[in-house]
Design a protein around this motif. Structure first.
Motif, PDB file in Angstrom:
ATOM      1  N   HIS A 386       0.792  -1.402   0.399  1.00 46.40           N
ATOM      2  CA  HIS A 386       0.004   0.250   0.082  1.00 46.40           C
ATOM      3  C   HIS A 386       0.778   1.032   0.236  1.00 46.40           C
ATOM      4  CE1 HIS A 386      -2.731   2.805   1.553  1.00 46.40           C
ATOM      5  NE2 HIS A 386      -4.247   2.072   0.999  1.00 46.40           N
ATOM      6  N   PRO A 387       0.476   2.834  -0.346  1.00 44.02           N
ATOM      7  CA  PRO A 387       1.736   3.767  -0.726  1.00 44.02           C
ATOM      8  C   PRO A 387       1.848   4.455   1.076  1.00 44.02           C
ATOM      9  CG  PRO A 387      -0.378   3.302  -2.833  1.00 44.02           C
ATOM     10  CD  PRO A 387      -0.450   2.008  -1.672  1.00 44.02           C
ATOM     11  N   LEU A 388       0.876   3.975   1.575  1.00 40.30           N
ATOM     12  CA  LEU A 388       0.936   4.558   3.128  1.00 40.30           C
ATOM     13  C   LEU A 388       2.027   3.653   3.424  1.00 40.30           C
ATOM     14  CD1 LEU A 388      -2.650   5.588   4.318  1.00 40.30           C
ATOM     15  CD2 LEU A 388      -0.897   6.838   3.220  1.00 40.30           C
ATOM     16  N   ILE A 389       2.252   3.167   3.001  1.00 43.23           N
ATOM     17  CA  ILE A 389       3.536   2.260   3.978  1.00 43.23           C
ATOM     18  C   ILE A 389       4.586   1.469   3.430  1.00 43.23           C
ATOM     19  CG2 ILE A 389       1.538   1.154   5.764  1.00 43.23           C
ATOM     20  CD1 ILE A 389       1.859  -1.844   3.871  1.00 43.23           C
ATOM     21  N   THR A 390       4.838   2.476   1.878  1.00 34.81           N
ATOM     22  CA  THR A 390       6.134   1.946   1.488  1.00 34.81           C
ATOM     23  C   THR A 390       7.231   2.284   2.197  1.00 34.81           C
ATOM     24  OG1 THR A 390       5.730   3.876   0.478  1.00 34.81           O
ATOM     25  CG2 THR A 390       5.274   2.177  -1.133  1.00 34.81           C
ATOM     26  N   LYS A 391       7.541   3.393   3.076  1.00 35.92           N
ATOM     27  CA  LYS A 391       8.297   4.080   3.551  1.00 35.92           C
ATOM     28  C   LYS A 391       8.487   2.887   4.991  1.00 35.92           C
ATOM     29  CE  LYS A 391      10.318   7.011   0.630  1.00 35.92           C
ATOM     30  NZ  LYS A 391      10.700   6.669   0.349  1.00 35.92           N
ATOM     31  N   PHE A 392       7.936   2.338   5.351  1.00 32.05           N
ATOM     32  CA  PHE A 392       7.824   1.420   6.390  1.00 32.05           C
ATOM     33  C   PHE A 392       8.290  -0.556   6.685  1.00 32.05           C
ATOM     34  CE2 PHE A 392       4.067   4.128   8.177  1.00 32.05           C
ATOM     35  CZ  PHE A 392       5.177   4.744   8.362  1.00 32.05           C
ATOM     36  N   SER A 393       8.809  -0.701   4.857  1.00 32.18           N
ATOM     37  CA  SER A 393       9.161  -1.709   4.527  1.00 32.18           C
ATOM     38  C   SER A 393      10.600  -2.502   6.087  1.00 32.18           C
ATOM     39  CB  SER A 393       9.906  -1.974   4.002  1.00 32.18           C
ATOM     40  OG  SER A 393      11.389  -1.450   3.184  1.00 32.18           O
ATOM     41  N   LEU A 394      10.542  -4.159   5.755  1.00 30.48           N
ATOM     42  CA  LEU A 394      11.971  -4.706   6.537  1.00 30.48           C
ATOM     43  C   LEU A 394      13.007  -3.827   5.961  1.00 30.48           C
ATOM     44  CD1 LEU A 394      12.581  -6.461   8.741  1.00 30.48           C
ATOM     45  CD2 LEU A 394      11.984  -8.193   6.999  1.00 30.48           C
ATOM     46  N   GLU A 395      13.353  -3.801   4.176  1.00 31.49           N
ATOM     47  CA  GLU A 395      13.874  -3.341   3.427  1.00 31.49           C
ATOM     48  C   GLU A 395      15.022  -2.597   3.395  1.00 31.49           C
ATOM     49  OE1 GLU A 395      16.988  -4.097   0.455  1.00 31.49           O
ATOM     50  OE2 GLU A 395      15.616  -5.667   1.225  1.00 31.49           O
ATOM     51  N   ARG A 396      14.627  -1.390   4.445  1.00 28.38           N
ATOM     52  CA  ARG A 396      15.180  -0.350   5.060  1.00 28.38           C
ATOM     53  C   ARG A 396      15.993  -0.711   5.822  1.00 28.38           C
ATOM     54  NH1 ARG A 396       9.990   0.057   8.560  1.00 28.38           N
ATOM     55  NH2 ARG A 396      10.978   1.195  10.528  1.00 28.38           N
ATOM     56  N   PHE A 397      15.900  -1.807   6.858  1.00 25.99           N
ATOM     57  CA  PHE A 397      17.046  -1.528   7.578  1.00 25.99           C
ATOM     58  C   PHE A 397      18.698  -2.411   6.763  1.00 25.99           C
ATOM     59  CE2 PHE A 397      13.222  -1.748   9.738  1.00 25.99           C
ATOM     60  CZ  PHE A 397      13.553  -0.975  10.950  1.00 25.99           C
ATOM     61  N   ARG A 398      18.387  -2.605   5.805  1.00 23.93           N
ATOM     62  CA  ARG A 398      18.718  -3.079   4.544  1.00 23.93           C
ATOM     63  C   ARG A 398      19.574  -1.822   3.954  1.00 23.93           C
ATOM     64  NH1 ARG A 398      20.465  -8.830   3.221  1.00 23.93           N
ATOM     65  NH2 ARG A 398      18.276  -8.588   4.239  1.00 23.93           N
ATOM     66  N   SER A 399      18.972  -1.478   3.676  1.00 25.32           N
ATOM     67  CA  SER A 399      19.450   0.117   2.644  1.00 25.32           C
ATOM     68  C   SER A 399      19.834   1.145   3.358  1.00 25.32           C
ATOM     69  CB  SER A 399      18.343   0.519   1.622  1.00 25.32           C
ATOM     70  OG  SER A 399      17.662   0.557   2.303  1.00 25.32           O
ATOM     71  N   TYR A 400      19.519   0.616   4.932  1.00 29.69           N
ATOM     72  CA  TYR A 400      19.689   2.439   5.501  1.00 29.69           C
ATOM     73  C   TYR A 400      18.993   3.108   5.129  1.00 29.69           C
ATOM     74  CZ  TYR A 400      23.743  -0.526   7.303  1.00 29.69           C
ATOM     75  OH  TYR A 400      24.709  -1.419   8.284  1.00 29.69           O
ATOM     76  N   ALA A 401      18.036   3.065   5.014  1.00 28.41           N
ATOM     77  CA  ALA A 401      16.678   4.274   4.260  1.00 28.41           C
ATOM     78  C   ALA A 401      15.600   4.869   5.772  1.00 28.41           C
ATOM     79  CB  ALA A 401      16.152   3.870   3.522  1.00 28.41           C
ATOM     80  N   LEU A 402      16.356   4.790   6.676  1.00 26.10           N
ATOM     81  CA  LEU A 402      15.995   4.990   7.866  1.00 26.10           C
ATOM     82  C   LEU A 402      14.416   5.847   8.040  1.00 26.10           C
ATOM     83  CD1 LEU A 402      18.365   3.736  10.457  1.00 26.10           C
ATOM     84  CD2 LEU A 402      16.827   1.981   9.082  1.00 26.10           C
ATOM     85  N   THR A 403      13.320   6.143   8.770  1.00 24.34           N
ATOM     86  CA  THR A 403      12.156   7.260   8.631  1.00 24.34           C
ATOM     87  C   THR A 403      12.943   7.207  10.692  1.00 24.34           C
ATOM     88  OG1 THR A 403      11.071   5.337   6.978  1.00 24.34           O
ATOM     89  CG2 THR A 403       9.522   6.583   8.791  1.00 24.34           C
ATOM     90  N   GLY A 404      12.868   8.299  11.014  1.00 25.06           N
ATOM     91  CA  GLY A 404      13.621   8.903  12.317  1.00 25.06           C
ATOM     92  C   GLY A 404      12.377   9.259  12.933  1.00 25.06           C
ATOM     93  N   GLU A 405      11.761   8.447  13.517  1.00 23.12           N
ATOM     94  CA  GLU A 405      10.372   8.904  13.928  1.00 23.12           C
ATOM     95  C   GLU A 405      10.504   9.171  15.870  1.00 23.12           C
ATOM     96  OE1 GLU A 405       7.343  11.156  13.232  1.00 23.12           O
ATOM     97  OE2 GLU A 405       6.751   9.321  11.844  1.00 23.12           O
ATOM     98  N   LYS A 406      12.060   8.933  16.308  1.00 21.63           N
ATOM     99  CA  LYS A 406      12.262   8.966  17.492  1.00 21.63           C
ATOM    100  C   LYS A 406      11.944   9.988  18.781  1.00 21.63           C
ATOM    101  CE  LYS A 406      15.614   7.246  21.179  1.00 21.63           C
ATOM    102  NZ  LYS A 406      17.722   6.983  21.424  1.00 21.63           N
ATOM    103  N   SER A 407      12.101  10.854  17.576  1.00 22.54           N
ATOM    104  CA  SER A 407      11.843  12.268  18.677  1.00 22.54           C
ATOM    105  C   SER A 407      10.061  13.045  18.526  1.00 22.54           C
ATOM    106  CB  SER A 407      11.885  13.653  18.089  1.00 22.54           C
ATOM    107  OG  SER A 407      11.448  14.292  17.032  1.00 22.54           O
ATOM    108  N   ALA A 408       9.550  11.887  18.499  1.00 26.97           N
ATOM    109  CA  ALA A 408       7.521  12.830  18.016  1.00 26.97           C
ATOM    110  C   ALA A 408       6.997  10.978  19.010  1.00 26.97           C
ATOM    111  CB  ALA A 408       6.676  12.012  16.732  1.00 26.97           C
ATOM    112  N   ALA A 409       7.940  10.027  19.171  1.00 26.47           N
ATOM    113  CA  ALA A 409       7.638   8.508  19.767  1.00 26.47           C
ATOM    114  C   ALA A 409       7.817   8.106  20.712  1.00 26.47           C
ATOM    115  CB  ALA A 409       7.765   7.524  18.658  1.00 26.47           C
TER     116      ALA A 409
END
Length: 413
Positions: A386-409
């Motif tokens: 689904h387009p809303l979750i493309t940035k949440f894939s397991l693969e992001r940890f292999r490619s280091y394309a992280l989604t930095g949400e720590k300061s809000a969570a």
């Protein structure tokens, strides 16, 4: 119980149907097997049946419906995150939340309260300003407010926090809300059940069959099931399930504790969060104060609660609201928070064909229940992310394309 109520309860003229059917046996095969009958698993089953017409679905739960993190959270709903991906995702969830009671024909006690994230330092204030601007850019109602605004809206709060952490401002998020967590699980479960989905409680998954990189079935405590699609939505049990399909993830498990007070007369309408004090507080419809803090500082697969947590949280709550010193704590609990390094979830497809993952929710999974179910149902049904979750894939940890949400969570909720 009053006699007139007892008489109604025992009357054959007004039978009350069960929330879910009970099945004696598992079928040999299903189109989709969902592991985990918490909010996310049941929501995915509901939307698979309602939106995609896939009703040959089995939901497996080793315990009981909503007995995991769905029943162990503090029911806060918000969308004031800091990344574009997070803001869009949780805003879509809030839009679904607003109509859920009507969809289910069940009162979820969804109540819009307003959400204050307090800032006690200049650096925290800059982060709140940043979050407010990101939120506004994506149409989410959030604003940075000063001490005068906070004091006017929350006159019962000690703005000095005991003299050592004065409140300098806050991120005010008007759509912040609370809901009844168990009713959410019941609503999604009943809706799925009525559309033909089978929910099997007390049924533990003991193995997953994978051949040539593709899912072929699930071994359970009640027998083997053939299926080519499995959705794993088991929160703190995720590492154990992933080992069954020979997958690894960066998920680590920490206990997250919370507690409630005895009921008091209504006095706190908004939700109050402080990252510096590591506390959050709201008041339920029954008058209880629902209280929580940050993660326990050790990695542990356990739901035990501790006296140390109660003492520490109580001390910080009294810095904000000293007049609560005589209020009694009546219950506390813990859940297993499945944390990721970037504080964003893991959703979508995996390298194992037919194995889908909804995990890594840490401390913020409840508020995502509707949108997680809807997007994962789309992903499973179409085998496309689904387009809303493309940035949440397991693969992001292999490619280091992280989604930095720590300061809000990172506070907890």
């Amino acid at each position: 119980m009053p006699w007139r109520l007892m008489r109604f309860a025992l009357s054959r003229e007004h039978p009350e149907g069960r929330m879910f059917r009970t099945y004696a046996d598992l079928k040999d095969s299903y189109d989709v097997v969902i592991i985990g009958a918490g909010g996310h698993g049941l929501a995915a089953a509901y939307y698979l049946a309602r939106d995609h017409g896939i009703t040959n679905v089995c939901v497996l739960e080793k315990g009981y419906i909503g007995g995991g993190n769905t029943g162990r959270n503090t029911t806060i709903v918000r969308s004031n995150y800091i990344t574009p991906e997070g803001v869009r995702f949780y805003d879509a969830s809030i839009k679904l939340w607003e109509d859920l009671s009507e969809d289910f024909d069940l009162n979820l006690f969804y109540s819009r309260r307003g959400h204050y994230t307090l800032a006690h330092t200049d650096s925290a204030l800059r982060t709140m300003r940043w979050r407010a601007e990101v939120n506004k850019h994506y149409g989410v109602e959030s604003e940075l407010v000063g001490p005068e605004f906070i004091q006017r809206e929350l006159p019962m709060m000690d703005m000095s926090c005991g003299g050592h952490a004065p409140v300098l401002g806050a991120l005010y998020h008007a759509p912040g809300a609370i809901a009844r967590h168990d009713a959410v699980a019941w609503g999604y479960g009943r809706g799925a059940d009525r559309r033909g989905v089978e929910i099997h409680q007390k049924t533990e998954v003991t193995g997953i069959s994978v051949n040539s990189g593709k899912v072929h079935g699930v071994q359970t405590s009640r027998g083997f099931i053939h299926t080519e699609k499995i959705l794993c939505a088991v929160a703190g049990s995720t590492p154990r399930l992933l080992s069954m399909v020979d997958l690894q993830s960066p998920i680590y498990i920490h206990p997250l504790q919370a507690m409630v007070s005895e009921p008091t007369k209504p006095w706190l309408n908004p939700i109050i969060v402080s990252g510096s004090l590591h506390v959050y507080i709201s008041q339920s419809a029954r008058g209880e104060l629902v209280l929580g803090a940050s993660l326990d500082p050790y990695e542990l697969h356990s739901t035990r609660s501790t006296l140390d947590f109660t003492e520490g949280l109580s001390a910080h709550i009294l810095e904000l609201f000293p007049f609560l010193s005589h209020v009694k704590i009546v219950r506390q609990w813990a859940g297993m928070a499945d944390m990721t390094p970037d504080f964003a979830p893991i959703m979508g497809k995996t390298p194992v064909e037919g194995f889908y993952l909804d995990a890594g929710w840490g401390t913020w999974g409840f508020k995502a229940t509707p949108v997680a179910g809807k997007t994962m149902a789309h992903t499973v049904a179409s085998d496309s992310i689904h387009p809303l979750i493309t940035k949440f894939s397991l693969e992001r940890f292999r490619s280091y394309a992280l989604t930095g949400e720590k300061s809000a969570a990172s506070v907890g909720h």
